[in-house]
Design a protein around this motif. Structure first.
Motif, PDB file in Angstrom:
ATOM      1  N   THR A 165       8.963   0.384 -12.448  1.00 31.05           N
ATOM      2  CA  THR A 165       8.586  -0.244 -11.178  1.00 31.05           C
ATOM      3  C   THR A 165       7.079  -0.420 -11.065  1.00 31.05           C
ATOM      4  O   THR A 165       6.584  -1.490 -10.691  1.00 31.05           O
ATOM      5  CB  THR A 165       9.098   0.597  -9.998  1.00 31.05           C
ATOM      6  OG1 THR A 165      10.525   0.712 -10.086  1.00 31.05           O
ATOM      7  CG2 THR A 165       8.744  -0.041  -8.669  1.00 31.05           C
ATOM      8  N   ALA A 168       5.894  -3.085 -13.617  1.00 32.22           N
ATOM      9  CA  ALA A 168       6.308  -4.427 -13.196  1.00 32.22           C
ATOM     10  C   ALA A 168       5.457  -4.903 -12.028  1.00 32.22           C
ATOM     11  O   ALA A 168       5.063  -6.082 -11.958  1.00 32.22           O
ATOM     12  CB  ALA A 168       7.791  -4.422 -12.821  1.00 32.22           C
ATOM     13  N   GLN A 169       5.165  -4.006 -11.109  1.00 29.84           N
ATOM     14  CA  GLN A 169       4.313  -4.367  -9.965  1.00 29.84           C
ATOM     15  C   GLN A 169       2.911  -4.737 -10.431  1.00 29.84           C
ATOM     16  O   GLN A 169       2.322  -5.717  -9.955  1.00 29.84           O
ATOM     17  CB  GLN A 169       4.246  -3.207  -8.971  1.00 29.84           C
ATOM     18  CG  GLN A 169       3.411  -3.519  -7.726  1.00 29.84           C
ATOM     19  CD  GLN A 169       3.486  -2.422  -6.678  1.00 29.84           C
ATOM     20  OE1 GLN A 169       4.315  -1.511  -6.773  1.00 29.84           O
ATOM     21  NE2 GLN A 169       2.630  -2.492  -5.683  1.00 29.84           N
ATOM     22  N   ARG A 172       2.805  -8.148 -12.052  1.00 32.25           N
ATOM     23  CA  ARG A 172       2.842  -9.190 -11.027  1.00 32.25           C
ATOM     24  C   ARG A 172       1.476  -9.324 -10.347  1.00 32.25           C
ATOM     25  O   ARG A 172       0.983 -10.442 -10.141  1.00 32.25           O
ATOM     26  CB  ARG A 172       3.935  -8.853 -10.006  1.00 32.25           C
ATOM     27  CG  ARG A 172       4.005  -9.802  -8.820  1.00 32.25           C
ATOM     28  CD  ARG A 172       5.240  -9.532  -7.968  1.00 32.25           C
ATOM     29  NE  ARG A 172       5.342  -8.158  -7.540  1.00 32.25           N
ATOM     30  CZ  ARG A 172       4.676  -7.621  -6.516  1.00 32.25           C
ATOM     31  NH1 ARG A 172       3.823  -8.385  -5.825  1.00 32.25           N
ATOM     32  NH2 ARG A 172       4.849  -6.356  -6.172  1.00 32.25           N
ATOM     33  N   GLU A 173       0.847  -8.202 -10.005  1.00 27.89           N
ATOM     34  CA  GLU A 173      -0.455  -8.236  -9.348  1.00 27.89           C
ATOM     35  C   GLU A 173      -1.537  -8.828 -10.244  1.00 27.89           C
ATOM     36  O   GLU A 173      -2.380  -9.618  -9.791  1.00 27.89           O
ATOM     37  CB  GLU A 173      -0.850  -6.812  -8.926  1.00 27.89           C
ATOM     38  CG  GLU A 173       0.008  -6.242  -7.806  1.00 27.89           C
ATOM     39  CD  GLU A 173      -0.264  -4.776  -7.531  1.00 27.89           C
ATOM     40  OE1 GLU A 173       0.186  -4.279  -6.485  1.00 27.89           O
ATOM     41  OE2 GLU A 173      -0.932  -4.124  -8.375  1.00 27.89           O
ATOM     42  N   ALA A 262      13.802   0.532  -8.071  1.00 29.74           N
ATOM     43  CA  ALA A 262      13.163  -0.664  -8.637  1.00 29.74           C
ATOM     44  C   ALA A 262      13.663  -1.970  -8.038  1.00 29.74           C
ATOM     45  O   ALA A 262      13.207  -3.047  -8.446  1.00 29.74           O
ATOM     46  CB  ALA A 262      13.391  -0.689 -10.151  1.00 29.74           C
ATOM     47  N   GLU A 265      11.165  -4.834  -7.016  1.00 30.06           N
ATOM     48  CA  GLU A 265      10.487  -5.457  -8.152  1.00 30.06           C
ATOM     49  C   GLU A 265      11.463  -6.224  -9.041  1.00 30.06           C
ATOM     50  O   GLU A 265      11.090  -7.246  -9.626  1.00 30.06           O
ATOM     51  CB  GLU A 265       9.741  -4.407  -8.977  1.00 30.06           C
ATOM     52  CG  GLU A 265       8.453  -3.933  -8.341  1.00 30.06           C
ATOM     53  CD  GLU A 265       7.466  -5.065  -8.057  1.00 30.06           C
ATOM     54  OE1 GLU A 265       7.372  -6.004  -8.865  1.00 30.06           O
ATOM     55  OE2 GLU A 265       6.791  -5.008  -7.007  1.00 30.06           O
ATOM     56  N   ALA A 268      11.648  -9.430  -7.214  1.00 34.40           N
ATOM     57  CA  ALA A 268      10.401 -10.179  -7.340  1.00 34.40           C
ATOM     58  C   ALA A 268      10.267 -10.807  -8.724  1.00 34.40           C
ATOM     59  O   ALA A 268       9.684 -11.881  -8.884  1.00 34.40           O
ATOM     60  CB  ALA A 268       9.212  -9.261  -7.060  1.00 34.40           C
ATOM     61  N   ALA A 269      10.823 -10.129  -9.739  1.00 33.83           N
ATOM     62  CA  ALA A 269      10.752 -10.633 -11.106  1.00 33.83           C
ATOM     63  C   ALA A 269      11.873 -11.614 -11.424  1.00 33.83           C
ATOM     64  O   ALA A 269      11.917 -12.172 -12.520  1.00 33.83           O
ATOM     65  CB  ALA A 269      10.802  -9.463 -12.095  1.00 33.83           C
ATOM     66  N   ARG A 291       8.264   6.015  -4.756  1.00 38.02           N
ATOM     67  CA  ARG A 291       7.480   4.827  -5.139  1.00 38.02           C
ATOM     68  C   ARG A 291       6.063   4.906  -4.581  1.00 38.02           C
ATOM     69  O   ARG A 291       5.091   4.604  -5.284  1.00 38.02           O
ATOM     70  CB  ARG A 291       8.158   3.549  -4.621  1.00 38.02           C
ATOM     71  CG  ARG A 291       9.410   3.138  -5.343  1.00 38.02           C
ATOM     72  CD  ARG A 291       9.774   1.701  -4.993  1.00 38.02           C
ATOM     73  NE  ARG A 291       9.898   1.485  -3.561  1.00 38.02           N
ATOM     74  CZ  ARG A 291      11.043   1.597  -2.884  1.00 38.02           C
ATOM     75  NH1 ARG A 291      12.153   1.949  -3.508  1.00 38.02           N
ATOM     76  NH2 ARG A 291      11.083   1.375  -1.574  1.00 38.02           N
ATOM     77  N   TYR A 295       2.635   5.108  -6.882  1.00 44.81           N
ATOM     78  CA  TYR A 295       1.577   4.092  -6.822  1.00 44.81           C
ATOM     79  C   TYR A 295       0.261   4.709  -6.355  1.00 44.81           C
ATOM     80  O   TYR A 295      -0.813   4.370  -6.889  1.00 44.81           O
ATOM     81  CB  TYR A 295       1.991   2.961  -5.880  1.00 44.81           C
ATOM     82  CG  TYR A 295       1.111   1.730  -6.020  1.00 44.81           C
ATOM     83  CD1 TYR A 295       1.407   0.749  -6.959  1.00 44.81           C
ATOM     84  CD2 TYR A 295      -0.018   1.576  -5.224  1.00 44.81           C
ATOM     85  CE1 TYR A 295       0.596  -0.369  -7.096  1.00 44.81           C
ATOM     86  CE2 TYR A 295      -0.835   0.462  -5.356  1.00 44.81           C
ATOM     87  CZ  TYR A 295      -0.522  -0.508  -6.288  1.00 44.81           C
ATOM     88  OH  TYR A 295      -1.334  -1.615  -6.441  1.00 44.81           O
TER      89      TYR A 295
END
Length: 311
Positions: A165, A168-169, A172-173, A262, A265, A268-269, A291, A295
Motif C-alpha cells: 500500500t 503503491a501510494q 502514484r504520488e 490496500a 490504492e 486508485a491503480a 495505514r 505512512y
C-alpha cells in the motif's frame, strides 16, 4: 551521464524488467545492494568524507552479501579506495554504478541501479541525480502479497499488505509530482505484451528499441546475483500465468485483510476489489490506523533523509 533507477513493490517483476532493460546495448542497471542506499541516504550528502568514513564504506562493501555477489572484479574498485577522502558519499555511489557499467557493458549510455528504496524516495533521488529517470513496477497488490507470503518469511499478511500500500501510494504520488521523469510499468501489461512495453520504455529513455531486450534477457547473467534463488522464472519465457495467482493462493480471510488495508490504492491503480468493503467497523478502524501509522513512520524518516542529504 544519464541515470535510470528501477524500483517498485516486492515481487512485482523488477528483476524481469531489469533483465530486459539491461539487455539493451545503451542501458546497464546494477543489482541492488545496501551499500548504495547507505551512500545516498545514511550519510550527509554534501559533507566531504574523512579517512574514517572512507574506511567504514570500504568495510561495508566487503561485508555486503549482495555487493559481493555482483559479477565484477571488486578489487579494481576497492584498491586505492582512499581516493574518496575529501569527496562525497554521492560521488562514491555514482562511481560505483559507472564501474559496474564499465565492467559489464563499456560505453552504455545509461547507468543506474535497482533497489526497492527508490520507490519511496524517488524525489530524493531526483535531487541527488538531477534529470535521472525513474522506472517503477506496479503489480496487483493481491498477487504481490501472495508472492511475498510465499517467498519472504519476514512478512505476514498485514506487513505485506502495508508494504504494498505504501509503495503503491508513493508511486502514484511521484508520478503526479514528476510526470516527465517517472514511468510506471505495470507487470500485467509487461507480461501480456513485452515488446509493446519495451518500446514504450525505450521511448521514455530516448533510446531506439533493440531486439536484444527480449532476445537476450534469459541469458543476461551480468546483472544477476550469483546468490539469487528467488527468480528462477526469469530464466523462462515471459508468461501471464502468474497474473491472477492470488485467486488460488490467498484464503478468504487473507483476501479480506489485503483488500481492507490496500483497497483504496487497489482502486486508485485500477485493480479494483474482489469483495465488498467490510462492514465490520472495528476492522476498518484497525486497518485505517495501521495505514496511517505506516505512512507517518515513513514520512518522518523521509524528512530526516532529506535533511541528511543536504539538497
Amino acid at each position: 551521464m544519464p541515470h535510470v533507477f528501477l524500483s517498485g513493490n516486492q515481487r512485482s517483476g523488477k528483476t524481469l524488467a531489469q533483465l530486459i532493460l539491461s539487455s539493451h546495448p545503451d542501458i546497464t542497471i546494477s543489482p541492488g545492494t545496501k551499500v548504495i542506499g547507505k551512500l545516498l541516504y545514511a550519510m550527509p550528502g554534501k559533507v566531504p568524507l574523512d579517512p574514517e568514513s572512507v574506511r567504514d564504506i570500504r568495510a561495508t562493501m566487503q561485508k555486503d552479501r549482495k555487493f559481493k555477489a555482483w559479477r565484477v572484479d571488486h578489487a579494481k574498485f576497492l584498491d586505492g579506495f582512499d581516493r574518496y577522502v575529501g569527496r562525497s558519499p554521492h560521488d562514491v555511489a555514482a562511481d560505483l554504478m559507472t564501474f559496474f557499467r564499465d565492467q559489464t557493458k563499456p560505453g552504455a549510455k545509461y547507468v543506474g541501479n535497482k533497489k526497492g528504496c527508490y520507490c519511496k524516495e524517488g524525489d530524493l533521488i531526483g535531487k541527488i541525480f538531477p534529470g535521472c529517470r525513474l522506472v517503477y513496477l506496479l503489480r496487483d497488490g493481491r498477487s504481490a502479497v501472495a508472492s511475498m507470503l510465499e517467498t519472504q518469511p519476514e512478512h505476514d499478511v498485514y506487513s505485506a499488505s502495508l508494504t504494498w500500500t505504501l509503495k503503491a501510494q508513493r508511486i502514484r504520488e511521484l508520478k503526479e509530482k514528476l510526470p516527465g521523469d517517472v514511468f510506471v510499468l505495470r507487470y500485467e501489461e509487461l507480461v501480456a505484451d513485452p515488446e509493446k512495453l519495451s518500446r514504450a520504455l525505450c521511448a521514455f529513455l530516448d533510446v531506439p528499441y533493440a531486439k536484444e531486450m527480449l532476445a537476450d534477457y534469459q541469458t543476461n547473467d551480468a546483472i544477476r546475483h550469483t546468490t539469487d534463488t528467488t527468480h528462477a522464472e526469469t530464466y523462462q519465457a515471459i508468461t501471464t500465468k502468474f497474473v491472477d495467482e492470488w485467486k488460488e493462493k490467498l484464503s478468504r480471510e487473507q483476501l479480506e485483510i489485503v483488500e481492507g488495508i490496500a483497497g483504496a490504492e487497489l482502486e486508485a491503480a485500477g485493480y479494483g476489489r474482489s469483495t465488498r468493503k467490510s462492514t465490520n467497523l472495528a476492522s476498518r478502524a484497525k486497518w485505517r490506523a495501521l495505514r496511517t501509522k505506516n505512512y507517518a513512520d515513513w514520512w518522518i524518516a523521509h524528512q530526516r533523509k532529506e535533511r541528511r542529504i543536504g539538497t
